[in-house]
Enzyme design. Sequence first.
Site, PDB file in Angstrom:
ATOM      1  N   LYS A   1       0.869  -1.311  -0.341  1.00 22.87           N
ATOM      2  CA  LYS A   1      -0.006   0.084   0.116  1.00 22.87           C
ATOM      3  C   LYS A   1       0.940   1.059   0.193  1.00 22.87           C
ATOM      4  CE  LYS A   1      -3.406   1.747   3.415  1.00 22.87           C
ATOM      5  NZ  LYS A   1      -3.866   1.381   4.799  1.00 22.87           N
ATOM      6  N   LEU A   2       2.172   1.226   0.301  1.00 23.55           N
ATOM      7  CA  LEU A   2       3.092   2.427   0.308  1.00 23.55           C
ATOM      8  C   LEU A   2       2.484   3.265   1.516  1.00 23.55           C
ATOM      9  CD1 LEU A   2       4.052   2.729  -3.206  1.00 23.55           C
ATOM     10  CD2 LEU A   2       5.389   1.396  -1.460  1.00 23.55           C
TER      11      LEU A   2
ATOM     12  N   THR B   1       5.597 -11.403  15.984  1.00 23.69           N
ATOM     13  CA  THR B   1       6.448 -10.690  16.886  1.00 23.69           C
ATOM     14  C   THR B   1       6.441 -11.138  18.163  1.00 23.69           C
ATOM     15  OG1 THR B   1       6.780  -8.542  18.138  1.00 23.69           O
ATOM     16  CG2 THR B   1       4.713  -9.175  17.191  1.00 23.69           C
ATOM     17  N   ASP B   2       7.613 -11.145  19.073  1.00 19.39           N
ATOM     18  CA  ASP B   2       7.579 -11.702  20.450  1.00 19.39           C
ATOM     19  C   ASP B   2       6.888 -10.746  21.328  1.00 19.39           C
ATOM     20  OD1 ASP B   2       9.190  -9.119  20.423  1.00 19.39           O
ATOM     21  OD2 ASP B   2      11.148 -10.243  20.998  1.00 19.39           O
ATOM     22  N   GLU B   3       6.401  -9.562  20.703  1.00 24.39           N
ATOM     23  CA  GLU B   3       5.594  -8.813  21.617  1.00 24.39           C
ATOM     24  C   GLU B   3       4.228  -9.260  21.971  1.00 24.39           C
ATOM     25  OE1 GLU B   3       5.581  -4.484  21.118  1.00 24.39           O
ATOM     26  OE2 GLU B   3       7.634  -4.544  20.175  1.00 24.39           O
TER      27      GLU B   3
ATOM     28  N   TYR C   1      -0.426  -1.927  19.655  1.00 25.21           N
ATOM     29  CA  TYR C   1       0.505  -2.674  18.574  1.00 25.21           C
ATOM     30  C   TYR C   1       0.335  -3.996  18.624  1.00 25.21           C
ATOM     31  CZ  TYR C   1       4.197  -5.163  16.211  1.00 25.21           C
ATOM     32  OH  TYR C   1       4.948  -5.959  15.500  1.00 25.21           O
TER      33      TYR C   1
ATOM     34  N   LYS D   1      -1.332  -7.344  16.932  1.00 22.29           N
ATOM     35  CA  LYS D   1      -0.450  -8.541  16.245  1.00 22.29           C
ATOM     36  C   LYS D   1      -0.846  -9.928  17.039  1.00 22.29           C
ATOM     37  CE  LYS D   1       2.523  -8.503  13.605  1.00 22.29           C
ATOM     38  NZ  LYS D   1       2.235  -8.949  12.046  1.00 22.29           N
TER      39      LYS D   1
ATOM     40  N   LYS E   1      12.493   3.518  14.552  1.00 24.20           N
ATOM     41  CA  LYS E   1      12.825   2.588  15.462  1.00 24.20           C
ATOM     42  C   LYS E   1      14.086   2.877  16.187  1.00 24.20           C
ATOM     43  CE  LYS E   1       9.423  -0.045  14.421  1.00 24.20           C
ATOM     44  NZ  LYS E   1       8.872   0.332  13.060  1.00 24.20           N
TER      45      LYS E   1
ATOM     46  N   ASN F   1      19.026  -1.357  26.583  1.00 22.83           N
ATOM     47  CA  ASN F   1      19.021  -0.263  25.293  1.00 22.83           C
ATOM     48  C   ASN F   1      20.344   0.673  25.541  1.00 22.83           C
ATOM     49  OD1 ASN F   1      16.740  -1.391  24.434  1.00 22.83           O
ATOM     50  ND2 ASN F   1      15.291  -0.067  25.491  1.00 22.83           N
TER      51      ASN F   1
ATOM     52  N   ARG G   1       8.017   5.328  27.636  1.00 22.04           N
ATOM     53  CA  ARG G   1       7.124   4.814  27.042  1.00 22.04           C
ATOM     54  C   ARG G   1       6.005   4.243  28.165  1.00 22.04           C
ATOM     55  NH1 ARG G   1       8.303   0.212  23.007  1.00 22.04           N
ATOM     56  NH2 ARG G   1       8.871   1.841  21.636  1.00 22.04           N
TER      57      ARG G   1
END
Length: 330
Positions: free
Chosen positions: A26-27, A119-121, A144, A148, A183, A243, A267
């Site tokens: 879909k861009l 995803t692992d999330e 999010y 998923k 990201k 991080n 967050r």
Amino acid sequence: MGFIGSNFIRYAMRTRPAWTIVNLDKLTYAGNPANLADLQSGDGGGRYRFVLGDIQDVALVTHILDDGIDVVVNFAAESHVDRSILDSTPFLQTNVLGTQALLDASRGRPLGRFVQVSTDEVYGPAPAGVDFAEEAPLRPTSPYAASKAAADLLCLSSHKTYGTPVVIGRSTNNYGPYQYPEKFIPLVITQALENESIPIYGDGRQIRDWLYVEDHCEVVCRLVEAGQPGEIYNIAAGTGVPNYDVADQILKLVGRPVSLLRFVTDRPAHDRRYALDDAKIRATMGHSPAWTLEMGLEATVRWYVDHPQWWRPIKSGEFRGFYETWYSRQ
Ligand code: DAU
């Protein structure tokens, strides 16, 4: 042409010469045609074709599938956790309704496989010392991740109800060339290259398991070839690092001081640690990652240093509005 999908197409064109690929995209803001500028429709002796469109358009997907497609791989996703906190609607549209539309169009067809890139999330944060296996309960914490998880459940229900040959791959954090600079890793690299401050959420001790995108692409290829329908496969790197330490490594590679790091508001519901048990994919597909974090970071930094023409317009364009809104919040 998002980050993982465009890397996958480039990788599969190189390593799977018998494959023909149709790329439906879909861009959106992160789906940049420049991600596959080296590959045009008709390239590879006609082995690659691009179609502009939305996976929610069942008529279009049906038309494409009628053209003799035997495997569907769903990379289409809104993927940035922070954006899902600002506005979850596009996440539900693409990740949930889009996946359901692909499943609807695939129903009853003689497909070899339907590979869902997950995803692992979906498992939520892993307590210290625990690596989640595929049977772990789903406890997503962001819009999010919830979208998923919903998509995974829709895929599994389609397998059970209609026999769709669904194979799910749940991977840890990817990084590498062509990743949108919202990201963490590309944000740190590009901010450092511009001598701008680098936002670190909370105390910076959150742990992610960084997987070089090419390792993920190889696993997806193997799932296309040999994934067992109805099965879920965790895909990990085994590089769990806080991080702050990742940012520190990048600053050393770029040659910038740690004084660029700036601790900012965390967050909301920030998952402290992700960690997967990937024994199943290792045993059944003979897979183990080829890239160490050091190798991957070096290659990624080199790519961003060499491709300012790719990321500079993004950072001064679409990304700017999001950056100002998100990072100025309290
Ligand atoms: O785990 C797989 C997931 O990895 C994918 O499913 C998601 O699509 C992808 O966005 C990624 O999610 P994360 O939230 O882990 O990735 P992100 O790059 O946004 O953040 C990585 C870590 O860095 C996380 O602990 C939050 C932190 N972070 C991120 C940003 C953008 C910061 O400290 N500062 C930042 O400015």
